[in-house]
Design an enzyme around this catalytic site. Structure first.
Site, PDB file in Angstrom:
ATOM      1  N   ARG A 136       0.862  -1.193   0.000  1.00  0.00           N
ATOM      2  CA  ARG A 136       0.000   0.000   0.000  1.00  0.00           C
ATOM      3  C   ARG A 136       0.892   1.235   0.000  1.00  0.00           C
ATOM      4  O   ARG A 136       1.039   1.908   1.034  1.00  0.00           O
ATOM      5  CB  ARG A 136      -0.896   0.003   1.230  1.00  0.00           C
ATOM      6  CG  ARG A 136      -1.917  -1.113   1.268  1.00  0.00           C
ATOM      7  CD  ARG A 136      -2.747  -0.992   2.531  1.00  0.00           C
ATOM      8  NE  ARG A 136      -3.740  -2.052   2.649  1.00  0.00           N
ATOM      9  CZ  ARG A 136      -4.590  -2.167   3.660  1.00  0.00           C
ATOM     10  NH1 ARG A 136      -4.555  -1.276   4.649  1.00  0.00           N
ATOM     11  NH2 ARG A 136      -5.457  -3.152   3.709  1.00  0.00           N
ATOM     12  N   ASP A 165       2.305   4.940  -0.279  1.00  0.00           N
ATOM     13  CA  ASP A 165       1.699   6.214   0.097  1.00  0.00           C
ATOM     14  C   ASP A 165       1.562   7.155  -1.098  1.00  0.00           C
ATOM     15  O   ASP A 165       2.162   6.942  -2.150  1.00  0.00           O
ATOM     16  CB  ASP A 165       2.570   6.919   1.144  1.00  0.00           C
ATOM     17  CG  ASP A 165       2.460   6.294   2.511  1.00  0.00           C
ATOM     18  OD1 ASP A 165       1.483   5.564   2.757  1.00  0.00           O
ATOM     19  OD2 ASP A 165       3.361   6.525   3.337  1.00  0.00           O
ATOM     20  N   ARG A 187      10.919   5.611   5.036  1.00  0.00           N
ATOM     21  CA  ARG A 187      11.071   7.070   5.059  1.00  0.00           C
ATOM     22  C   ARG A 187      11.585   7.551   6.416  1.00  0.00           C
ATOM     23  O   ARG A 187      12.357   8.526   6.487  1.00  0.00           O
ATOM     24  CB  ARG A 187       9.736   7.735   4.703  1.00  0.00           C
ATOM     25  CG  ARG A 187       9.358   7.536   3.243  1.00  0.00           C
ATOM     26  CD  ARG A 187       7.915   7.906   2.974  1.00  0.00           C
ATOM     27  NE  ARG A 187       7.658   9.303   3.301  1.00  0.00           N
ATOM     28  CZ  ARG A 187       6.431   9.814   3.438  1.00  0.00           C
ATOM     29  NH1 ARG A 187       5.355   9.038   3.294  1.00  0.00           N
ATOM     30  NH2 ARG A 187       6.280  11.089   3.732  1.00  0.00           N
TER      31      ARG A 187
END
Length: 246
Positions: A52, A54, A199
């Site tokens: 999934r 972002d 991240r």
């Protein structure tokens, strides 16, 4: 006709989408694929995507599987879907897989690459796919810190507060920091990732590269199991899902 389980390899530029997962009134990659399959086959199917990603995150190796009965030969599906899809999404491959193959639960490892550009002038042709950070970063310290992440560890300090999964233990098999002129590439491969984990790792490595923390700080952050001890989250634009292995 028998129902086939078809594995799709998908490339996309995520800069124009609100992530992978379908959402009401927002453009997403999953929604575009679902619509293209319906136009091609006349059938509504579930596009089961492995990651999934972002908003703003791109992919050169996203994997999905669909279960469908259609007279269209599997070998023709990738090209046919790509012709229907927007220019920033392409299906690179479609292959038949066993009935029990699941794009999510069958994953063995995923490889993400994060790209940073450190030159003074924004790289306008690549700006949607990198973090423009005009700064001098210590590559040796960043790579030393990255290597401390390798192994089976609790990565709770690098998980977003929105991550509700029961276990934050993952196994990182590779974490490399490399430079090519003013470009820096951070490759992270693991058996799975927590929400925003890559991240958050990149943001922490940049703090180390700036000289604000020593490489050994990475071990302290891991042991803390507390998101507030790690660095800031890196922008989504620099992240790309490169490959998923099964």
């Amino acid at each position: 006709m028998a129902v086939r389980n078809i594995k799709l390899t998908i490339h996309y530029d995520g800069s124009g989408y609100h992530g992978w997962q379908a959402q009401p009134d927002r453009p997403t990659v999953q929604a575009e694929l679902t619509g293209a399959i319906a136009r091609l086959t006349g059938k509504q199917v579930i596009v089961n995507g492995a990651s999934r990603t972002d908003a703003g995150v791109s992919a050169l190796g996203q994997i999905a599987n669909i279960k469908i009965d259609t007279p269209i030969p599997t070998k023709n599906i990738a090209k046919a879907l790509t012709e229907i899809l927007p220019d920033d999404i392409a299906v690179a491959e479609a292959v038949d897989v066993p009935e029990d193959f699941d794009a999510i639960s069958s994953v063995k490892s995923k490889l993400y690459r994060y790209t940073i550009y450190t030159g003074p002038t924004p790289p306008v042709l690549q700006i949607r796919h990198c973090w423009h950070l005009p700064a001098k970063l210590d590559m040796a310290d960043m790579d030393k810190a990255a290597k401390l992440l390798i192994g089976t560890k609790d990565f709770k300090s690098f998980a977003s507060a929105a991550d509700r999964r029961q276990s934050s233990v993952r196994t990182i098999t590779r974490c490399d920091v490399k430079a090519e002129s003013e470009w820096i590439y951070i490759d992270v491969e693991a058996d799975g990732f927590l929400y925003n984990m890559v991240r958050n790792i990149v943001g922490t490595l940049v703090e180390i590269g700036r000289g604000r923390w020593s490489p050994e700080k990475m071990t302290d952050i891991l042991h803390a199991k507390d998101r507030t001890t790690a660095g800031p989250i890196a922008p989504a634009e620099g992240l790309c899902l490169m490959r998923i292995d099964y």
